[in-house]
Design a protein around this motif. Sequence first.
Motif, short mmCIF file in Angstrom:
data_model
loop_
_atom_site.label_atom_id
_atom_site.label_comp_id
_atom_site.label_asym_id
_atom_site.label_seq_id
_atom_site.Cartn_x
_atom_site.Cartn_y
_atom_site.Cartn_z
N ASP A 143 0.74 -1.16 -0.15
CA ASP A 143 0.15 -0.08 -0.32
C ASP A 143 1.03 1.45 -0.03
O ASP A 143 1.76 1.01 0.09
CB ASP A 143 -0.85 -0.07 1.20
N ASP A 144 0.40 2.76 -0.04
CA ASP A 144 1.10 3.65 -0.29
C ASP A 144 2.14 3.94 -1.15
O ASP A 144 2.41 5.58 -1.25
CB ASP A 144 1.91 3.73 1.74
N HIS A 186 -6.40 2.65 -3.79
CA HIS A 186 -6.16 2.98 -2.09
C HIS A 186 -6.18 4.16 -2.17
O HIS A 186 -5.76 4.39 -1.02
CB HIS A 186 -4.74 2.79 -1.74
N HIS A 198 -5.54 9.21 0.33
CA HIS A 198 -6.04 8.21 1.40
C HIS A 198 -6.12 8.98 3.09
O HIS A 198 -5.31 9.06 3.86
CB HIS A 198 -4.41 8.10 1.87
N HIS A 225 3.89 -2.04 3.42
CA HIS A 225 3.55 -0.69 2.48
C HIS A 225 5.18 -0.40 1.84
O HIS A 225 5.82 -0.48 2.05
CB HIS A 225 3.13 0.67 3.29
#
Length: 208
Positions: A12-13, A64, A68, A155
Amino acid sequence: MDKQKLVALTFDDGPSIGTTEQILDVLEENQVVASFFLIGQQITDETADLIRRAHSMGCSIENHSRTHSYMTQMSEEEIVEEITDTSDKIRKITGEAPQFFRPPYIDYDQKMYDRIDLTFICGYGCEDWEESVTAKERVRRVLEAAKPGYIILMHDSANNIQTVEAVKEIIPTLKKQGFTFVNIRGLFEKSGIHPQHNVIYMGADEVQ
Ligand SMILES: [Zn+2]
Protein backbone atom coordinates in the motif's frame (compact mmCIF):
# COMPACT_ATOMS: atom_id res chain seq x y z
CA MET A 1 -6.23 -31.48 -6.48
CA ASP A 2 -4.74 -30.66 -3.14
CA LYS A 3 -5.31 -27.17 -1.93
CA GLN A 4 -2.46 -25.03 -3.25
CA LYS A 5 -0.47 -22.98 -0.80
CA LEU A 6 -1.08 -19.60 -2.38
CA VAL A 7 0.08 -16.33 -0.90
CA ALA A 8 -0.47 -12.75 -2.10
CA LEU A 9 2.03 -10.08 -1.18
CA THR A 10 0.40 -6.63 -1.31
CA PHE A 11 1.88 -3.17 -0.92
CA ASP A 12 0.00 0.00 0.00
CA ASP A 13 0.73 3.73 -0.17
CA GLY A 14 2.93 3.84 -3.27
CA PRO A 15 4.11 4.47 -5.80
CA SER A 16 7.18 5.95 -4.11
CA ILE A 17 10.39 6.85 -5.87
CA GLY A 18 13.08 4.68 -4.30
CA THR A 19 11.08 2.23 -2.19
CA THR A 20 8.81 0.90 -4.94
CA GLU A 21 11.79 0.48 -7.22
CA GLN A 22 13.65 -1.54 -4.60
CA ILE A 23 10.61 -3.73 -3.91
CA LEU A 24 10.33 -4.44 -7.65
CA ASP A 25 14.02 -5.39 -7.73
CA VAL A 26 13.47 -7.90 -4.91
CA LEU A 27 10.39 -9.36 -6.64
CA GLU A 28 12.33 -9.68 -9.87
CA GLU A 29 15.32 -11.35 -8.22
CA ASN A 30 12.99 -13.89 -6.64
CA GLN A 31 10.82 -14.22 -9.77
CA VAL A 32 7.55 -13.57 -7.94
CA VAL A 33 4.64 -11.19 -8.41
CA ALA A 34 2.76 -8.97 -5.96
CA SER A 35 -0.03 -6.37 -5.97
CA PHE A 36 0.25 -2.63 -5.48
CA PHE A 37 -2.58 -0.59 -3.99
CA LEU A 38 -1.83 2.94 -5.18
CA ILE A 39 -2.68 6.36 -3.79
CA GLY A 40 -4.01 8.35 -6.75
CA GLN A 41 -2.33 11.63 -5.87
CA GLN A 42 1.07 9.89 -5.94
CA ILE A 43 0.58 8.80 -9.52
CA THR A 44 2.59 11.36 -11.48
CA ASP A 45 4.71 11.51 -14.64
CA GLU A 46 7.64 10.71 -12.36
CA THR A 47 6.14 7.54 -10.86
CA ALA A 48 4.33 6.27 -13.98
CA ASP A 49 7.36 4.23 -15.06
CA LEU A 50 7.32 2.31 -11.77
CA ILE A 51 3.67 1.43 -12.37
CA ARG A 52 4.41 0.33 -15.94
CA ARG A 53 7.31 -1.78 -14.73
CA ALA A 54 5.25 -3.49 -12.00
CA HIS A 55 2.42 -4.18 -14.42
CA SER A 56 4.74 -5.60 -17.08
CA MET A 57 6.21 -7.95 -14.43
CA GLY A 58 2.75 -9.43 -13.86
CA CYS A 59 1.92 -7.50 -10.71
CA SER A 60 -1.65 -6.23 -10.38
CA ILE A 61 -2.24 -2.53 -9.85
CA GLU A 62 -5.15 -1.77 -7.53
CA ASN A 63 -6.89 1.17 -5.85
CA HIS A 64 -6.13 2.65 -2.41
CA SER A 65 -8.09 5.95 -2.92
CA ARG A 66 -6.89 9.29 -4.22
CA THR A 67 -5.99 11.20 -1.03
CA HIS A 68 -5.67 8.44 1.62
CA SER A 69 -8.28 9.98 3.93
CA TYR A 70 -10.91 8.56 6.29
CA MET A 71 -13.57 7.85 3.70
CA THR A 72 -16.49 7.08 6.03
CA GLN A 73 -16.58 10.82 6.70
CA MET A 74 -16.96 11.70 3.02
CA SER A 75 -20.06 12.44 0.95
CA GLU A 76 -21.10 9.91 -1.68
CA GLU A 77 -19.78 12.24 -4.41
CA GLU A 78 -16.40 12.52 -2.72
CA ILE A 79 -16.20 8.73 -2.33
CA VAL A 80 -16.89 8.20 -6.02
CA GLU A 81 -14.33 10.83 -6.98
CA GLU A 82 -11.63 9.23 -4.80
CA ILE A 83 -12.12 5.93 -6.60
CA THR A 84 -12.71 6.96 -10.21
CA ASP A 85 -9.83 9.47 -10.27
CA THR A 86 -7.38 6.78 -9.15
CA SER A 87 -8.79 4.03 -11.35
CA ASP A 88 -8.76 6.33 -14.41
CA LYS A 89 -5.11 7.24 -13.86
CA ILE A 90 -4.14 3.58 -13.47
CA ARG A 91 -6.08 2.56 -16.57
CA LYS A 92 -4.38 5.27 -18.64
CA ILE A 93 -0.96 3.95 -17.65
CA THR A 94 -1.49 0.17 -17.69
CA GLY A 95 -4.49 -0.20 -20.00
CA GLU A 96 -6.22 -2.13 -17.23
CA ALA A 97 -8.62 -0.95 -14.54
CA PRO A 98 -8.22 -1.94 -10.87
CA GLN A 99 -10.52 -4.69 -9.58
CA PHE A 100 -9.65 -4.48 -5.89
CA PHE A 101 -9.77 -1.71 -3.28
CA ARG A 102 -8.16 -1.39 0.11
CA PRO A 103 -9.82 1.32 2.23
CA PRO A 104 -7.30 3.74 3.79
CA TYR A 105 -6.91 2.88 7.51
CA ILE A 106 -9.36 -0.02 6.82
CA ASP A 107 -12.05 2.58 7.51
CA TYR A 108 -15.20 1.51 5.60
CA ASP A 109 -18.98 1.40 5.89
CA GLN A 110 -22.09 0.38 3.96
CA LYS A 111 -22.14 3.68 2.06
CA MET A 112 -18.72 2.84 0.65
CA TYR A 113 -19.79 -0.70 -0.29
CA ASP A 114 -22.77 0.86 -2.08
CA ARG A 115 -20.70 3.37 -4.07
CA ILE A 116 -17.49 1.45 -4.79
CA ASP A 117 -17.74 -1.32 -7.37
CA LEU A 118 -14.47 -3.05 -6.43
CA THR A 119 -13.65 -5.99 -4.16
CA PHE A 120 -12.66 -4.81 -0.66
CA ILE A 121 -9.41 -6.24 0.68
CA CYS A 122 -7.73 -6.08 4.07
CA GLY A 123 -5.20 -8.83 4.84
CA TYR A 124 -2.63 -9.29 7.59
CA GLY A 125 -0.22 -6.47 8.38
CA CYS A 126 2.88 -6.35 10.54
CA GLU A 127 2.81 -2.66 11.58
CA ASP A 128 5.47 -1.91 9.00
CA TRP A 129 4.59 1.79 9.08
CA GLU A 130 6.15 1.92 12.58
CA GLU A 131 9.83 2.76 12.38
CA SER A 132 10.35 0.96 15.72
CA VAL A 133 9.19 -2.38 14.26
CA THR A 134 12.48 -3.67 12.88
CA ALA A 135 12.91 -5.57 9.61
CA LYS A 136 13.61 -8.72 11.63
CA GLU A 137 10.40 -8.31 13.63
CA ARG A 138 8.40 -7.67 10.43
CA VAL A 139 9.74 -10.94 9.01
CA ARG A 140 8.84 -12.79 12.20
CA ARG A 141 5.27 -11.47 12.27
CA VAL A 142 4.60 -12.20 8.60
CA LEU A 143 6.00 -15.74 8.75
CA GLU A 144 4.12 -16.49 11.95
CA ALA A 145 0.76 -15.72 10.34
CA ALA A 146 1.45 -17.58 7.05
CA LYS A 147 -1.22 -20.00 5.82
CA PRO A 148 -2.80 -20.90 2.44
CA GLY A 149 -4.81 -17.99 1.01
CA TYR A 150 -2.75 -15.55 3.01
CA ILE A 151 -2.84 -11.86 2.06
CA ILE A 152 0.25 -10.05 3.36
CA LEU A 153 -0.23 -6.31 3.83
CA MET A 154 2.92 -4.19 3.69
CA HIS A 155 3.79 -0.63 2.61
CA ASP A 156 6.07 0.66 -0.14
CA SER A 157 5.84 4.16 1.27
CA ALA A 158 8.74 6.62 0.98
CA ASN A 159 11.91 5.54 2.83
CA ASN A 160 10.38 2.30 4.14
CA ILE A 161 13.67 0.46 3.69
CA GLN A 162 13.00 -1.92 6.59
CA THR A 163 10.16 -3.41 4.56
CA VAL A 164 12.47 -3.85 1.56
CA GLU A 165 14.86 -5.72 3.86
CA ALA A 166 12.03 -7.80 5.34
CA VAL A 167 10.68 -8.83 1.94
CA LYS A 168 14.14 -10.07 0.93
CA GLU A 169 13.79 -12.70 3.65
CA ILE A 170 10.04 -13.32 3.59
CA ILE A 171 9.86 -14.39 -0.07
CA PRO A 172 12.56 -17.09 -0.13
CA THR A 173 11.43 -18.45 3.25
CA LEU A 174 7.80 -18.85 2.17
CA LYS A 175 8.91 -20.36 -1.15
CA LYS A 176 10.94 -22.94 0.77
CA GLN A 177 7.81 -23.73 2.78
CA GLY A 178 6.02 -24.55 -0.47
CA PHE A 179 4.07 -21.33 -0.98
CA THR A 180 3.41 -19.95 -4.45
CA PHE A 181 3.23 -16.18 -4.85
CA VAL A 182 0.33 -14.84 -6.89
CA ASN A 183 -1.14 -11.39 -7.34
CA ILE A 184 -4.43 -10.60 -5.64
CA ARG A 185 -6.45 -11.48 -8.75
CA GLY A 186 -4.64 -14.78 -9.13
CA LEU A 187 -5.26 -15.56 -5.46
CA PHE A 188 -9.01 -15.63 -6.04
CA GLU A 189 -8.91 -17.15 -9.54
CA LYS A 190 -6.58 -19.99 -8.58
CA SER A 191 -8.52 -20.63 -5.36
CA GLY A 192 -11.70 -20.91 -7.43
CA ILE A 193 -13.33 -18.19 -5.34
CA HIS A 194 -15.52 -15.56 -6.95
CA PRO A 195 -15.02 -12.35 -4.93
CA GLN A 196 -18.18 -11.13 -3.23
CA HIS A 197 -19.34 -7.60 -2.53
CA ASN A 198 -20.40 -6.19 0.88
CA VAL A 199 -17.55 -8.02 2.60
CA ILE A 200 -13.88 -7.29 3.18
CA TYR A 201 -11.38 -10.11 2.67
CA MET A 202 -8.70 -11.02 5.19
CA GLY A 203 -7.66 -13.98 3.03
CA ALA A 204 -8.98 -15.72 -0.08
CA ASP A 205 -11.56 -17.69 1.92
CA GLU A 206 -11.76 -15.49 4.99
CA VAL A 207 -13.91 -12.38 5.42
CA GLN A 208 -13.98 -9.91 8.25
ZN1 LIG B 1 -2.57 3.11 3.29
